[in-house]
Design an enzyme around this catalytic site. Structure first.
Site, PDB file in Angstrom:
ATOM      1  CD  GLU A  47      -2.298  -1.313  -3.906  1.00  0.00           C
ATOM      2  OE1 GLU A  47      -2.574  -0.962  -3.303  1.00  0.00           O
ATOM      3  OE2 GLU A  47      -0.660  -0.789  -3.749  1.00  0.00           O
ATOM      4  CG  ASN A 110      -6.463  -0.802  -4.457  1.00  0.00           C
ATOM      5  OD1 ASN A 110      -6.239  -1.878  -4.913  1.00  0.00           O
ATOM      6  ND2 ASN A 110      -5.489   0.178  -4.326  1.00  0.00           N
ATOM      7  CE  LYS A 127      -3.976   0.674   0.368  1.00  0.00           C
ATOM      8  NZ  LYS A 127      -3.541   0.712  -1.056  1.00  0.00           N
ATOM      9  CD  GLU A 145      -3.689   3.743  -2.962  1.00  0.00           C
ATOM     10  OE1 GLU A 145      -3.996   3.049  -3.029  1.00  0.00           O
ATOM     11  OE2 GLU A 145      -2.598   3.146  -2.690  1.00  0.00           O
ATOM     12  CB  CYS A 171      -0.689  -0.820  -0.977  1.00  0.00           C
ATOM     13  SG  CYS A 171       1.247  -0.465  -1.367  1.00  0.00           S
ATOM     14  CG  ASN A 196       1.766  -1.414  -7.169  1.00  0.00           C
ATOM     15  OD1 ASN A 196       1.557  -0.731  -8.318  1.00  0.00           O
ATOM     16  ND2 ASN A 196       1.278  -2.571  -6.386  1.00  0.00           N
TER      17      ASN A 196
END
Length: 307
Positions: A47, A110, A127, A145, A171, A196
């Protein structure tokens, strides 16, 4: 005739905030070359593989924030990766920050792109399960995020790669059973996941010893319960003062870890995935056509739209 697909998880060590795209892309190309030299035909990168994990900071300058995103992929900076894929005849999935236009405004996602062995983009995933917060919260590891990304709007698409159905996730998605179930219902045989993940969380220090266990547990369960091959790939090591776990792995449809990274640096993990094992596992434990009526589930999910 037996079906196989040799998978590679191209784990990276930490990426400095000051690192430029050229330096980072050169590292990724080297990892792709290593994967190809070991016989891999499909690789997965972490990611946000093109930058440091910038959501750990509260950044106010919009120009600085934009510098962590790509407004096109591939672009001039990342084209060496797609050219390497074409030269080496290896496909790959790559996580990055994406700026896109939608509903008349700029949107930030993302994102993970799937690139074929001809260097062309086969598709993208954005994502869905975006964690963290929009502002720093006292007593909580800074993880913003939700400030920098909105939830994806593409659902869980599945793409064809060399006759194998491949899905993508990022993730926090790996912790949710819906991710694997939606991919399986879409016909996926392989799920590629980049992550991550901090080693320590301020809000749960007593659970620190379980971080790697909780990293692998959902990928193994998702692979087993949905009869998928799963390749999970970390950005690992001490990055800008924050320790990130490694543990990049390739998981069989039996739930077993078939291969795993041993370091927290740049490392390539390769395994020749037996795709026929999927059918064996379905016959033994999960005959979805017989017991779960997947066609009916697809109809329900189509009516409901993206989750």
């Amino acid at each position: 005739m037996a079906r196989h697909l040799t998978l590679a998880a191209c784990q990276t060590g930490p990426i400095a905030r000051s690192a430029g795209r050229r330096e980072i892309v050169d590292r990724l190309v080297h990892l792709l070359e290593e994967a190809a030299s070991q016989g891999a035909s499909l690789a997965v990168f972490p990611e946000l593989a093109l930058t440091t994990f910038f959501p750990r900071w509260l950044i106010e300058d919009e120009a600085e924030i934009d510098g962590f995103y790509e407004d096109a992929f591939p672009n001039a900076a990342t084209r060496p990766l797609t050219e390497a894929a074409r030269k080496l005849r290896i496909g790959f999935a790559l996580g990055y920050g994406e700026i896109a236009q939608g509903d008349g405004r700029r949107r930030r996602y993302n994102t993970m792109a799937l690139v074929g062995d001809d260097g062309e983009v086969l598709g993208r995933y954005r994502k869905m399960h975006v964690p963290g917060s929009e502002e720093p919260e006292e007593g909580t590891t800074v993880h913003l995020e939700r400030r920098y990304f909105e939830p994806g709007d593409l659902g869980f698409p599945v793409f064809d790669y060399r006759g194998t159905r491949v899905g993508l996730a990022l993730c926090n998605d790996r912790r949710w059973p819906e991710t694997y179930r939606m991919l399986m219902l879409g016909g996926a045989e392989v799920a590629l996941i980049g992550y991550n993940t901090p080693l320590l969380l301020d809000e749960a220090p007593a659970l620190a010893h379980l971080r790697m266990f909780h990293n692998h547990l959902p990928m193994q369960a998702g692979a087993y319960q949905n009869t998928l091959w799963v390749a999970g790939c970390a950005k690992a090591g001490l990055e800008e003062g924050q320790a990130l776990i490694g543990g990049s792995c390739i998981v069989a449809p039996t739930g077993e870890i078939a291969a795993q990274a041993m370091s927290v640096g740049d490392e390539v993990v390769v395994h020749r995935a037996d795709l026929d094992l999927i059918d064996t596992c379905r016959r033994v434990n999960f005959d979805f056509d017989r017991y779960r009526r997947p066609a009916a589930y697809r109809m329900i999910s189509e009516r409901a739209g993206p989750v």
